[in-house]
Design a protein around this motif. Structure first.
Motif, short mmCIF file in Angstrom:
data_model
loop_
_atom_site.label_atom_id
_atom_site.label_comp_id
_atom_site.label_asym_id
_atom_site.label_seq_id
_atom_site.Cartn_x
_atom_site.Cartn_y
_atom_site.Cartn_z
N ALA A 154 16.20 -21.56 -15.02
CA ALA A 154 17.30 -20.66 -15.35
C ALA A 154 18.09 -21.30 -16.49
O ALA A 154 18.33 -22.51 -16.48
CB ALA A 154 18.19 -20.42 -14.15
N PHE A 155 18.48 -20.50 -17.46
CA PHE A 155 19.25 -21.00 -18.58
C PHE A 155 20.08 -19.85 -19.15
O PHE A 155 19.82 -18.69 -18.87
CB PHE A 155 18.35 -21.62 -19.66
CG PHE A 155 17.26 -20.71 -20.16
CD1 PHE A 155 17.46 -19.91 -21.26
CD2 PHE A 155 16.04 -20.67 -19.52
CE1 PHE A 155 16.46 -19.07 -21.73
CE2 PHE A 155 15.02 -19.84 -19.98
CZ PHE A 155 15.24 -19.04 -21.08
N ASP A 156 21.08 -20.21 -19.92
CA ASP A 156 21.95 -19.21 -20.55
C ASP A 156 21.58 -19.05 -22.01
O ASP A 156 21.31 -20.03 -22.71
CB ASP A 156 23.42 -19.63 -20.45
CG ASP A 156 23.93 -19.62 -19.02
OD1 ASP A 156 23.34 -18.90 -18.19
OD2 ASP A 156 24.90 -20.34 -18.73
N VAL A 157 21.58 -17.80 -22.47
CA VAL A 157 21.35 -17.47 -23.87
C VAL A 157 22.64 -16.87 -24.41
O VAL A 157 23.24 -15.99 -23.78
CB VAL A 157 20.18 -16.48 -24.03
CG1 VAL A 157 20.03 -16.02 -25.46
CG2 VAL A 157 18.89 -17.10 -23.54
N THR A 158 23.08 -17.34 -25.56
CA THR A 158 24.34 -16.88 -26.13
C THR A 158 24.16 -16.46 -27.58
O THR A 158 23.26 -16.94 -28.27
CB THR A 158 25.42 -17.98 -26.03
OG1 THR A 158 26.65 -17.45 -26.52
CG2 THR A 158 25.04 -19.21 -26.82
N ASP A 159 25.03 -15.56 -28.01
CA ASP A 159 25.12 -15.21 -29.43
C ASP A 159 26.47 -15.67 -29.98
O ASP A 159 26.98 -15.15 -30.95
CB ASP A 159 24.90 -13.71 -29.65
CG ASP A 159 25.93 -12.84 -28.96
OD1 ASP A 159 26.82 -13.39 -28.28
OD2 ASP A 159 25.85 -11.62 -29.07
N ASN A 160 27.06 -16.66 -29.30
CA ASN A 160 28.35 -17.25 -29.62
C ASN A 160 29.53 -16.32 -29.32
O ASN A 160 30.65 -16.63 -29.67
CB ASN A 160 28.42 -17.75 -31.07
CG ASN A 160 27.45 -18.88 -31.33
OD1 ASN A 160 27.19 -19.69 -30.43
ND2 ASN A 160 26.90 -18.95 -32.52
#
Length: 155
Positions: free
Chosen positions: A75-81
Motif C-alpha cells: 500500500a502506498f500513497d500517490v500525490t499530485d502535490n
C-alpha cells in the motif's frame, strides 16, 4: 408482393440487422476497453468512476510505502502535490518503483475509496514523465501557488 422482391427485402433486412449487431458488439467492446486517466485531485473531487477501471498517476509520497505481512501486497500513497490517493497493489512492483518516483497505476476504486491496482508502471528514465502526470502535477502546483497568493493577500 412479388416473390423476388420479398426475397430481396428479407435479404436487405437481414443485412441491416447484421450490421446493427456488429456495430453494437464493436461499441460494447470499445466501451469495456476504454480507460481514462484521473489525477488524485480529480479522484478526491469525485470525478472518477467507482467499479470501472481507470488510470491514476502522480508521485509516490515519501514514507508512505507499507508492505503487508503476505509479502506481495503493498500500500502506498500517490500525490499530485494537492491531493493524495491510497493505492493497494498485490504483486511484484517494478524495479524502478520508489518513493518520490512518478508512477501510473491501472485499476479501480473500491467502496472505501482505496484504489486497487492491477498494474503499476514506473517511469523508465529520469527525464520521462507521462504527459497526463506532468499536466496534473503542473495544475496542482499552479492551484497551490494561487491559494498561497490569496492567503498572503488576505493577511
Amino acid at each position: 408482393m412479388n416473390p423476388i422482391r420479398k426475397k430481396r427485402l428479407y435479404l436487405i433486412g437481414m443485412m441491416v440487422a447484421g450490421i446493427g449487431v456488429a456495430a453494437w458488439l464493436a461499441l460494447n467492446a470499445f466501451d469495456e476497453n476504454l480507460m481514462f486517466f484521473f489525477s488524485p485531485s480529480e479522484i478526491a473531487e469525485g470525478k472518477a468512476p467507482t467499479g470501472h477501471p481507470f488510470r491514476v498517476g502522480g508521485l509516490v509520497s515519501n514514507n508512505s510505502v507499507k508492505r503487508k505481512p503476505d509479502g506481495l501486497t503493498t500500500a502506498f500513497d500517490v500525490t499530485d502535490n494537492a491531493e493524495t490517493v491510497t493505492v493497494e497493489y498485490t504483486g511484484i512492483l517494478p524495479d524502478l518503483f520508489r518513493e518520490g518516483q512518478g508512477i501510473v497505476a491501472l485499476g479501480q476504486l473500491n467502496e472505501s475509496g482505496i484504489f486497487v491496482a492491477s498494474e503499476v508502471l514506473a517511469k523508465h528514465d529520469e527525464n520521462y514523465m507521462p504527459p497526463e502526470v506532468a499536466d496534473s502535477l503542473k495544475t496542482a502546483h499552479d492551484e497551490g501557488v494561487n491559494e498561497m497568493q490569496q492567503q498572503v493577500s488576505v493577511q
